[in-house]
Design a protein around this motif. Structure first.
Motif, PDB file in Angstrom:
ATOM      1  N   THR A  98       0.852  -1.181   0.000  1.00 39.09           N
ATOM      2  CA  THR A  98       0.000   0.000   0.000  1.00 39.09           C
ATOM      3  C   THR A  98       0.891   1.235   0.000  1.00 39.09           C
ATOM      4  O   THR A  98       2.114   1.131  -0.085  1.00 39.09           O
ATOM      5  CB  THR A  98      -0.939   0.001   1.228  1.00 39.09           C
ATOM      6  N   LYS A  99       0.287   2.415   0.073  1.00 37.77           N
ATOM      7  CA  LYS A  99       1.034   3.648   0.285  1.00 37.77           C
ATOM      8  C   LYS A  99       0.890   4.066   1.745  1.00 37.77           C
ATOM      9  O   LYS A  99      -0.134   3.805   2.389  1.00 37.77           O
ATOM     10  CB  LYS A  99       0.513   4.779  -0.612  1.00 37.77           C
ATOM     11  N   ARG A 100       1.912   4.739   2.234  1.00 41.18           N
ATOM     12  CA  ARG A 100       1.849   5.196   3.631  1.00 41.18           C
ATOM     13  C   ARG A 100       0.614   6.051   3.866  1.00 41.18           C
ATOM     14  O   ARG A 100      -0.038   5.953   4.917  1.00 41.18           O
ATOM     15  CB  ARG A 100       3.121   6.005   3.970  1.00 41.18           C
ATOM     16  N   LYS A 101       0.257   6.885   2.899  1.00 40.40           N
ATOM     17  CA  LYS A 101      -0.865   7.791   3.110  1.00 40.40           C
ATOM     18  C   LYS A 101      -2.190   7.047   3.227  1.00 40.40           C
ATOM     19  O   LYS A 101      -3.104   7.518   3.919  1.00 40.40           O
ATOM     20  CB  LYS A 101      -0.936   8.835   1.998  1.00 40.40           C
ATOM     21  N   TYR A 102      -2.307   5.882   2.569  1.00 36.81           N
ATOM     22  CA  TYR A 102      -3.563   5.134   2.658  1.00 36.81           C
ATOM     23  C   TYR A 102      -3.754   4.560   4.057  1.00 36.81           C
ATOM     24  O   TYR A 102      -4.877   4.549   4.578  1.00 36.81           O
ATOM     25  CB  TYR A 102      -3.597   4.026   1.604  1.00 36.81           C
ATOM     26  N   LEU A 103      -2.685   4.085   4.665  1.00 40.33           N
ATOM     27  CA  LEU A 103      -2.799   3.618   6.042  1.00 40.33           C
ATOM     28  C   LEU A 103      -3.141   4.778   6.981  1.00 40.33           C
ATOM     29  O   LEU A 103      -3.948   4.633   7.890  1.00 40.33           O
ATOM     30  CB  LEU A 103      -1.505   2.944   6.485  1.00 40.33           C
ATOM     31  N   LYS A 104      -2.529   5.915   6.752  1.00 44.12           N
ATOM     32  CA  LYS A 104      -2.828   7.071   7.600  1.00 44.12           C
ATOM     33  C   LYS A 104      -4.307   7.455   7.517  1.00 44.12           C
ATOM     34  O   LYS A 104      -4.912   7.873   8.513  1.00 44.12           O
ATOM     35  CB  LYS A 104      -1.968   8.265   7.199  1.00 44.12           C
ATOM     36  N   GLN A 105      -4.889   7.313   6.318  1.00 45.42           N
ATOM     37  CA  GLN A 105      -6.289   7.687   6.139  1.00 45.42           C
ATOM     38  C   GLN A 105      -7.220   6.834   6.982  1.00 45.42           C
ATOM     39  O   GLN A 105      -8.334   7.274   7.300  1.00 45.42           O
ATOM     40  CB  GLN A 105      -6.675   7.565   4.657  1.00 45.42           C
ATOM     41  N   ILE A 106      -6.790   5.616   7.336  1.00 49.87           N
ATOM     42  CA  ILE A 106      -7.632   4.750   8.167  1.00 49.87           C
ATOM     43  C   ILE A 106      -7.036   4.582   9.574  1.00 49.87           C
ATOM     44  O   ILE A 106      -7.357   3.625  10.272  1.00 49.87           O
ATOM     45  CB  ILE A 106      -7.867   3.378   7.497  1.00 49.87           C
ATOM     46  N   HIS A 107      -6.172   5.504   9.956  1.00 47.52           N
ATOM     47  CA  HIS A 107      -5.583   5.510  11.300  1.00 47.52           C
ATOM     48  C   HIS A 107      -4.741   4.267  11.571  1.00 47.52           C
ATOM     49  O   HIS A 107      -4.688   3.783  12.708  1.00 47.52           O
ATOM     50  CB  HIS A 107      -6.675   5.659  12.369  1.00 47.52           C
ATOM     51  N   ASP A 108      -4.108   3.783  10.522  1.00 44.15           N
ATOM     52  CA  ASP A 108      -3.158   2.667  10.649  1.00 44.15           C
ATOM     53  C   ASP A 108      -3.834   1.385  11.161  1.00 44.15           C
ATOM     54  O   ASP A 108      -5.019   1.194  10.972  1.00 44.15           O
ATOM     55  CB  ASP A 108      -1.969   3.068  11.518  1.00 44.15           C
TER      56      ASP A 108
END
Length: 232
Positions: free
Chosen positions: A158-168
Motif C-alpha cells: 500500500t502507500k503510507r498515506k492510505y494507512l494514515k487515512q484509516i488511522h493505521d
C-alpha cells in the motif's frame, strides 16, 4: 518513487533465500529501504545486513508493523511492502506488479485472495463488543454490520498515506503466549485485528480498491506464505 519494506522478524535465518533477495535489493537500489521489525532478538545475518529494531512482543504482526511505522519517518507517497519473514519468493517481479496496481488506483494489494467476512461491530468478542477493541479515533467508522474484504497480513502492499487515512492498524496490545502445542497466539486476536483492518479498508476505499496477486489462498505465482513458518 520510494519503496519501504517492513519485515516482521520471527524466523530470520530459517528462510535464507528471502534474506539474500532482500539483501540484494537493499544493495542494488537506492529507492528501496529494508527495515526489520523484530519481536525477538534477530540473527547476526539480519543485524549485519539490515536496519532493524527489537520491539516489545505485543500485538502479533499488526503490532510489529505499527511499531515500525511509528519509529520510522516515512513519506506519505512511499510504497510500503509489509511482509512476514517466512515468505517463499517464487518471482521477485511481484514488486513491479504491485507498483502497477498501486499506480492504477488500487489502494491495497494482498498475495493470495483471503476470505471475506461479515463483521458486526456490536458482536461480543472476548467479553466485550467488537467496537470496544477499536481505538477511539477509528470508532466512527464502525457503525454497521458490513460485508468486508480482508488481506492476509503476511503480505500487504500500500502507500503510507492510505494507512494514515484509516488511522493505521487496529492493534490489540497483548503479548502472545504459547499454548500446549507451543504455538504462540493471543486467543484469536490476530484474526480480529485482520478483520478490523479489512473493515476499515473496505469502508473507506471500497472493495474495488483492494486487489490480490491471485485467487488462491496463501499462494500466488509470486509468493507462498508459510503461515508462521510452516512449509506446505
Amino acid at each position: 518513487m520510494k519503496i519501504q519494506f517492513i519485515v516482521v522478524g520471527w524466523h530470520f535465518d530459517n528462510f535464507p533465500e528471502l534474506i539474500e533477495g532482500l539483501k540484494q535489493l537493499n544493495e542494488s537500489n537506492n529507492a528501496i529501504d529494508i527495515f526489520w521489525s523484530c519481536h525477538k532478538e534477530p540473527s547476526e545475518t539480519v543485524k549485519t545486513n539490515f536496519e532493524y529494531k527489537v520491539f516489545s512482543n505485543l500485538g502479533l504482526e499488526d503490532g510489529a508493523y505499527q511499531q515500525a511505522l511509528d519509529y520510522l519517518d516515512i513519506d506519505d507517497e512511499t510504497i510500503l511492502f509489509l511482509i512476514h519473514d517466512d515468505l517463499v519468493i517464487k518471482d521477485w517481479n511481484f514488486i513491479n506488479i504491485c507498483l502497477e496496481q498501486i499506480n492504477s488506483g488500487i489502494t491495497f494489494v494482498g498475495n493470495g485472495m483471503n476470505y471475506a467476512a461479515v463483521f458486526d461491530p456490536q458482536e461480543f468478542v472476548r467479553g466485550k463488543t467488537a467496537i470496544e477493541w477499536v481505538k477511539l479515533e477509528s470508532q466512527y467508522l464502525f457503525k454497521n454490520k458490513e460485508h468486508v474484504l480482508t488481506l492476509r497480513e503476511s503480505f500487504i502492499c500500500t502507500k503510507r498515506k492510505y494507512l494514515k487515512q484509516i488511522h493505521d492498524f487496529e492493534v490489540i496490545w497483548e503479548e502472545p503466549v504459547p499454548d500446549e502445542n507451543g504455538k504462540f497466539h493471543i486467543g484469536g486476536i490476530g484474526n480480529l485485528q485482520q478483520t478490523l483492518l479489512g473493515y476499515k479498508i473496505t469502508k473507506v476505499f471500497g472493495p474495488e480498491k483492494i486487489a490480490y496477486l491471485s485467487n488462491t489462498y496463501q499462494d500466488s505465482n509470486y509468493l507462498y506464505e508459510c503461515a508462521r513458518g510452516k512449509m506446505d
